[in-house]
Design an enzyme around this catalytic site. Structure first.
Site, PDB file in Angstrom:
ATOM      1  N   PHE A  85     -30.382   3.872  -1.913  1.00 41.19           N
ATOM      2  CA  PHE A  85     -29.927   3.816  -0.509  1.00 41.19           C
ATOM      3  C   PHE A  85     -30.474   5.038   0.324  1.00 41.19           C
ATOM      4  CE2 PHE A  85     -26.028   2.151   1.440  1.00 41.19           C
ATOM      5  CZ  PHE A  85     -25.701   1.190   0.684  1.00 41.19           C
ATOM      6  N   GLN A 114     -22.263   7.563  14.388  1.00 38.42           N
ATOM      7  CA  GLN A 114     -23.426   6.965  13.419  1.00 38.42           C
ATOM      8  C   GLN A 114     -23.517   5.473  14.128  1.00 38.42           C
ATOM      9  OE1 GLN A 114     -23.481   5.945   9.277  1.00 38.42           O
ATOM     10  NE2 GLN A 114     -24.922   7.315   9.490  1.00 38.42           N
ATOM     11  N   HIS A 147     -25.583   2.319  12.900  1.00 37.10           N
ATOM     12  CA  HIS A 147     -26.258   1.655  11.859  1.00 37.10           C
ATOM     13  C   HIS A 147     -27.683   0.869  12.190  1.00 37.10           C
ATOM     14  CE1 HIS A 147     -27.214  -0.446   8.047  1.00 37.10           C
ATOM     15  NE2 HIS A 147     -25.978   0.346   7.659  1.00 37.10           N
ATOM     16  N   LEU A 183     -22.422  -6.266  10.009  1.00 37.02           N
ATOM     17  CA  LEU A 183     -23.331  -5.193   9.407  1.00 37.02           C
ATOM     18  C   LEU A 183     -24.032  -5.997   8.189  1.00 37.02           C
ATOM     19  CD1 LEU A 183     -23.894  -2.232   9.227  1.00 37.02           C
ATOM     20  CD2 LEU A 183     -22.631  -2.429   7.098  1.00 37.02           C
ATOM     21  N   GLU A 195     -27.226  -1.403   4.012  1.00 38.84           N
ATOM     22  CA  GLU A 195     -28.505  -0.649   3.862  1.00 38.84           C
ATOM     23  C   GLU A 195     -29.088  -1.231   2.419  1.00 38.84           C
ATOM     24  OE1 GLU A 195     -27.843   3.197   5.200  1.00 38.84           O
ATOM     25  OE2 GLU A 195     -28.894   3.961   3.430  1.00 38.84           O
ATOM     26  N   ARG A 254     -29.988   6.990   8.644  1.00 43.25           N
ATOM     27  CA  ARG A 254     -29.662   6.140   9.460  1.00 43.25           C
ATOM     28  C   ARG A 254     -30.032   6.374  10.958  1.00 43.25           C
ATOM     29  NH1 ARG A 254     -24.087   3.974   6.792  1.00 43.25           N
ATOM     30  NH2 ARG A 254     -25.015   3.025   5.021  1.00 43.25           N
ATOM     31  N   HIS A 292     -21.286   2.152  14.068  1.00 40.15           N
ATOM     32  CA  HIS A 292     -20.751   1.950  12.785  1.00 40.15           C
ATOM     33  C   HIS A 292     -19.663   3.041  12.361  1.00 40.15           C
ATOM     34  CE1 HIS A 292     -21.142   0.569   8.750  1.00 40.15           C
ATOM     35  NE2 HIS A 292     -21.468   1.577   8.339  1.00 40.15           N
ATOM     36  N   ARG A 309     -23.687  10.604   8.623  1.00 36.88           N
ATOM     37  CA  ARG A 309     -23.478  10.062   7.253  1.00 36.88           C
ATOM     38  C   ARG A 309     -24.285   9.531   6.437  1.00 36.88           C
ATOM     39  NH1 ARG A 309     -21.148   5.759   4.855  1.00 36.88           N
ATOM     40  NH2 ARG A 309     -20.628   4.684   6.563  1.00 36.88           N
TER      41      ARG A 309
HETATM   42  C1  LIG Z   1     -19.087  -3.377   7.649  1.00 36.24           C
HETATM   43  C2  LIG Z   1     -18.953  -2.236   7.034  1.00 36.24           C
HETATM   44  C3  LIG Z   1     -19.589  -1.878   6.014  1.00 36.24           C
HETATM   45  C4  LIG Z   1     -19.434  -0.841   5.335  1.00 36.24           C
HETATM   46  N1  LIG Z   1     -20.119  -0.252   4.029  1.00 36.24           N
HETATM   47  C5  LIG Z   1     -19.977   0.947   3.569  1.00 36.24           C
HETATM   48  C6  LIG Z   1     -20.562   1.089   2.152  1.00 36.24           C
HETATM   49  O1  LIG Z   1     -21.151   0.191   1.668  1.00 36.24           O
HETATM   50  N2  LIG Z   1     -20.336   2.046   1.628  1.00 36.24           N
HETATM   51  C7  LIG Z   1     -19.478   3.327   2.309  1.00 36.24           C
HETATM   52  O2  LIG Z   1     -19.465   4.285   1.741  1.00 36.24           O
HETATM   53  N3  LIG Z   1     -19.149   3.048   3.437  1.00 36.24           N
HETATM   54  C8  LIG Z   1     -19.193   1.737   4.036  1.00 36.24           C
HETATM   55  N4  LIG Z   1     -18.691   1.743   5.469  1.00 36.24           N
HETATM   56  C9  LIG Z   1     -17.840   2.604   5.725  1.00 36.24           C
HETATM   57  C10 LIG Z   1     -16.538   2.446   5.278  1.00 36.24           C
HETATM   58  O3  LIG Z   1     -16.246   1.401   4.738  1.00 36.24           O
HETATM   59  C11 LIG Z   1     -15.283   3.091   6.229  1.00 36.24           C
HETATM   60  O4  LIG Z   1     -15.741   4.181   6.785  1.00 36.24           O
HETATM   61  C12 LIG Z   1     -14.054   3.174   5.373  1.00 36.24           C
HETATM   62  O5  LIG Z   1     -13.712   2.137   4.555  1.00 36.24           O
HETATM   63  C13 LIG Z   1     -12.814   3.530   6.104  1.00 36.24           C
HETATM   64  O6  LIG Z   1     -11.627   3.704   5.187  1.00 36.24           O
HETATM   65  P1  LIG Z   1     -10.547   4.258   5.916  1.00 36.24           P
HETATM   66  O7  LIG Z   1      -9.336   4.228   4.462  1.00 36.24           O
HETATM   67  O8  LIG Z   1     -10.420   5.640   6.421  1.00 36.24           O
HETATM   68  O9  LIG Z   1      -9.773   3.346   6.827  1.00 36.24           O
HETATM   69  P2  LIG Z   1      -9.713   1.524   6.813  1.00 36.24           P
HETATM   70  O10 LIG Z   1     -10.234   0.806   5.816  1.00 36.24           O
HETATM   71  O11 LIG Z   1     -10.322   1.121   8.378  1.00 36.24           O
HETATM   72  O12 LIG Z   1      -8.240   1.506   6.944  1.00 36.24           O
HETATM   73  C14 LIG Z   1      -7.535   1.916   8.379  1.00 36.24           C
HETATM   74  C15 LIG Z   1      -6.071   1.544   7.937  1.00 36.24           C
HETATM   75  O13 LIG Z   1      -5.300   2.095   8.962  1.00 36.24           O
HETATM   76  C16 LIG Z   1      -4.277   1.190   9.482  1.00 36.24           C
HETATM   77  N5  LIG Z   1      -3.977   1.580  10.827  1.00 36.24           N
HETATM   78  C17 LIG Z   1      -4.601   1.726  11.765  1.00 36.24           C
HETATM   79  N6  LIG Z   1      -4.206   1.865  12.801  1.00 36.24           N
HETATM   80  C18 LIG Z   1      -3.021   1.903  12.639  1.00 36.24           C
HETATM   81  C19 LIG Z   1      -1.856   1.956  13.243  1.00 36.24           C
HETATM   82  N7  LIG Z   1      -1.622   2.174  14.568  1.00 36.24           N
HETATM   83  N8  LIG Z   1      -0.458   2.088  12.521  1.00 36.24           N
HETATM   84  C20 LIG Z   1      -0.687   1.635  10.985  1.00 36.24           C
HETATM   85  N9  LIG Z   1      -1.594   1.500  10.603  1.00 36.24           N
HETATM   86  C21 LIG Z   1      -2.852   1.523  11.295  1.00 36.24           C
HETATM   87  C22 LIG Z   1      -4.951  -0.305   9.176  1.00 36.24           C
HETATM   88  O14 LIG Z   1      -3.996  -1.108   9.198  1.00 36.24           O
HETATM   89  C23 LIG Z   1      -5.825   0.119   7.879  1.00 36.24           C
HETATM   90  O15 LIG Z   1      -4.888  -0.146   6.753  1.00 36.24           O
HETATM   91  C24 LIG Z   1     -18.698   0.303   5.807  1.00 36.24           C
HETATM   92  C25 LIG Z   1     -18.312   0.053   7.136  1.00 36.24           C
HETATM   93  C26 LIG Z   1     -18.190  -1.134   7.617  1.00 36.24           C
HETATM   94  C27 LIG Z   1     -17.678  -1.389   9.161  1.00 36.24           C
END
Ligand SMILES: Cc1cc2nc3c(=O)[nH]c(=O)nc-3n(C[C@H](O)[C@H](O)[C@H](O)COP(=O)(O)OP(=O)(O)OC[C@H]3O[C@@H](n4cnc5c(N)ncnc54)[C@H](O)[C@@H]3O)c2cc1C
Length: 613
Positions: free
Chosen positions: A117, A237, A239, A249, A252, A283, A365, A407
């Protein structure tokens, strides 16, 4: 108004929220997870490429190399001690996920498989290392499923499709949150001793983004309005490989498996920008290279996109040039390693990546900035690191800061698991000794007034129109390249949009049941606040670093800018004013240690250095 009482309230059910909930409940706390989405629909489920951990299953690797890459990738804004915690805890966390049942891809010896990566290197930048653990290209999906099952087993209480809209603060400490039950429109108060925000990012501030529609930064905006500063918001960031115009997306991992970026002249242009790591430069570097190629008239059909080529015949040609015949791939390999990517491209683009290159452009991203925390996920409210009692944050919405100004790929999933877990443990300890704070007479009063204002608005403007304008403006003015002029333009346009949001908004659905019209209008308010803070933080930082690239201040300025940005909002929803603070110094403890141990300057690994690829 219904009142629920649980010791620990976790807002969000993505990877960070579920990990925190699991560990808080393992620690004996009574936990409620409140989520606007059904848990397994969280954006974590979209993560494709993998989770980084120095397991060393295929190449020699160590946590200290991972720490180094994280700091260097973050362009030295990363807090060094925090990066060390991330890299060291990553190993245990990944093995724990495996033991919980996560079906990782395997090596021939049946160990967890790892892939290359961007920015992952061995021996302090010497050569690329295979560090990203993956389950095909659906690693995040597997993490969510695994953690959700574990939470159910541990009897965590779930409130799905409850949208949190405010935080309750009593005497400088948190006492719970206010949520709207989406199915009924009813207000619910969650009275807690501790609240942990794990509510994800806000990529929806920009028009081309990889982020799901739900990524509107609600948790961060709520905290901001209640006096919590936002840290390092100028670092967002892009991507480099989003599907042209759609932003979806392309991981990578495609480049990790050998894919290359090609311009309209058929050149593998990353050879120019990053001669040693090429397409696997970090990135920010690759996104800027695509823009520079576009500016020089070398994008495909002059439309601002380039080709990402994973066709075995192309990849093997470059592998042969690099003397990597053992790494040759075939069609079956691509099908096996990147099934979801192939599916997206075939479905949304009518392009088959096994036979044709994919059109890609940079896509908004990931939020490096957010709610500031220490390494135990405790939220801090000033430059001195003062903790707000009972308030925690983890995951993308938080800023530890391990990602600094940029990141590294796969470090977000590590962040969720490592700091979600640490936060969960901390919450469990906190609620054991904390008292219940009495709730105010009607904790929903203020936020209800805001919702009624939106519901009863009689203006002419629809939220969708303002959102589209904001997204275009952020893309043009606070995107990959920035200048004082464009950022000021962004700030002025946002002020105009905000004015219309407050004085001329109207919605069509006046009902209560699943009123997404109303909730989306409220989310727009969150996005406007976060966009504003982003633009203001960006215009204040007079240097280029990581993802913040200014054409009027092209150089990184370590003399004046080795500091975190803290942006405060005065709580006024209509016409907020912001205060900036730059007193929080970046933690350079690993470098300090080297100096104290008498390591000569040219041998110091953690001294901020110019990035050379
Ligand atoms: C397409 C894509 C691919 C990615 N690939 C990678 C990868 O391969 N490796 C890597 O390390 N990172 C990757 N990332 C980044 C990473 O996936 C995210 O940064 C990470 O999953 C975020 O996790 P989280 O638990 O912080 O929030 P999320 O998984 O976004 O979850 C947010 C939660 O908050 C809740 N929520 C939001 N607002 C409210 C509200 N007002 N009231 C109640 N609940 C709420 C939602 O319901 C959800 O359950 C990727 C991101 C994307 C978009």
């Amino acid at each position: 108004m219904k009142i629920h009482k649980h010791e620990a309230i976790i807002v969000g059910a993505g990877g960070a929220g579920l990990m925190a909930a699991l560990y808080a409940s393992k620690g004996g706390a009574d936990v409620a997870v409140v989520s606007k989405l059904y848990p397994t629909r969280s954006h974590t489920g979209a993560a494709q490429g993998g989770i980084g951990a120095a397991l060393g299953n295929l190449d020699e690797d160590q946590p200290i190399y991972h720490t180094y890459d994280t700091i260097k990738g973050g362009d030295y804004l990363t807090d060094q001690a925090a990066a060390k915690v991330l890299a060291e805890n990553a190993i245990e966390a990944v093995i724990e996920l495996e033991h919980m049942g996560l079906p990782f891809d395997r090596t021939d010896e049946k160990r967890i498989s790892q892939r290359r990566f961007g920015g992952h290197t061995r021996n302090f930048g010497e050569e690329l290392v295979r560090r990203a653990c993956h389950a095909a290209d659906r690693t995040g999906h597997m993490i969510l499923q695994t953690l959700y099952q574990q939470c159910i087993k541990n009897e965590v209480n779930f409130f799905d499709e409850f949208q949190v809209v405010d935080m309750i603060v009593v005497d400088g400490a948190v006492a719970g949150v206010v949520a709207i039950e989406m199915g009924t429109g009813e207000y619910h108060v969650f009275h807690g001793k501790a609240v942990l925000f794990a509510s994800g990012g806000w990529g929806r501030c920009w028009s081309v983004t990889s982020n799901a529609h739900s990524m509107t930064g609600d948790g961060a905006a709520i905290a901001l309005r209640r006096g919590i500063p936002m840290q390092d918001m100028e670092f967002f960031q892009f991507h480099p490989t989003g599907i042209y115009r759609m932003g979806i997306l392309i991981t990578e991992g495609v480049r990790g498996e050998g894919g290359v970026l090609i311009n309209s002249q058929g050149e593998r242009f990353m050879e120019k920008y990053a001669p040693s790591v090429k397409d696997l430069a970090s990135r920010d570097v690759v996104s800027r290279a695509i823009y520079l190629e576009t500016r020089a008239g070398r994008s495909i059909k002059d439309r601002g996109y380039v080709h990402l080529d994973i066709r075995p015949k192309t990849v093997n040609r470059f592998f042969a040039e690099e003397g990597r015949k053992d790494d040759f791939i075939d069609d079956g390999y691509v099908e096996r390693k990147l099934p979801d990517i192939l599916d997206f491209c075939r479905t949304y683009l009518g392009v088959d990546p096994v036979h044709e290159p994919m059109p890609v452009q940079p896509t908004a991203h990931y939020a490096m900035g957010g709610i500031p925390t220490n390494v135990d996920a405790e939220v801090i409210i000033d430059a001195a690191g003062t903790v707000m009692p009972g308030l925690y944050a983890a995951g993308e919405t938080a800023c530890v800061s391990v990602h600094g100004a940029n990141r590294l790929g796969t470090n977000s999933l590590v962040d969720l698991i490592v700091f979600g877990r640490r936060g969960g443990m901390q919450v469990a300890d906190f609620v054991k000794q904390a008292d219940w704070k009495p709730l105010p007479a009607d904790p929903t009063e203020e936020i209800r007034a805001e919702f009624e204002r939106i519901r009863n608005g009689t203006g002419k403007t629809r939220a969708g129109e303002l959102r589209a304008k904001m997204q275009e403006s952020m893309m043009d003015n606070v995107g990959v390249f920035r200048t004082e002029e464009t950022m000021q333009q962004g700030i002025d346009e946002l002020a105009e949009l905000r004015e219309r949001f407050h004085n001329d908004i109207a919605i069509d659905d006046k009902g209560k049941i699943f009123n997404t019209d109303l909730l989306e209008a409220w989310e727009l308010g969150c996005l406007l606040d976060l966009a504003d803070v982003t633009a203001r933080s960006a215009i204040s930082r007079k240097e280029s670093r990581g993802a913040h690239s200014r054409e009027d201040f092209k150089k990184r300025d370590d003399e004046n800018w080795m500091v975190h940005t803290l942006a405060y909002h005065d709580g006024n929803l209509q016409t907020p004013t912001y205060t900036m603070n730059f007193e929080r110094k970046v933690d350079l403890s690993l470098w300090e240690e080297e100096k104290a141990n008498g390591v000569p300057e040219d041998k110091q690994k953690f001294r901020p250095k110019e990035r050379v690829y």
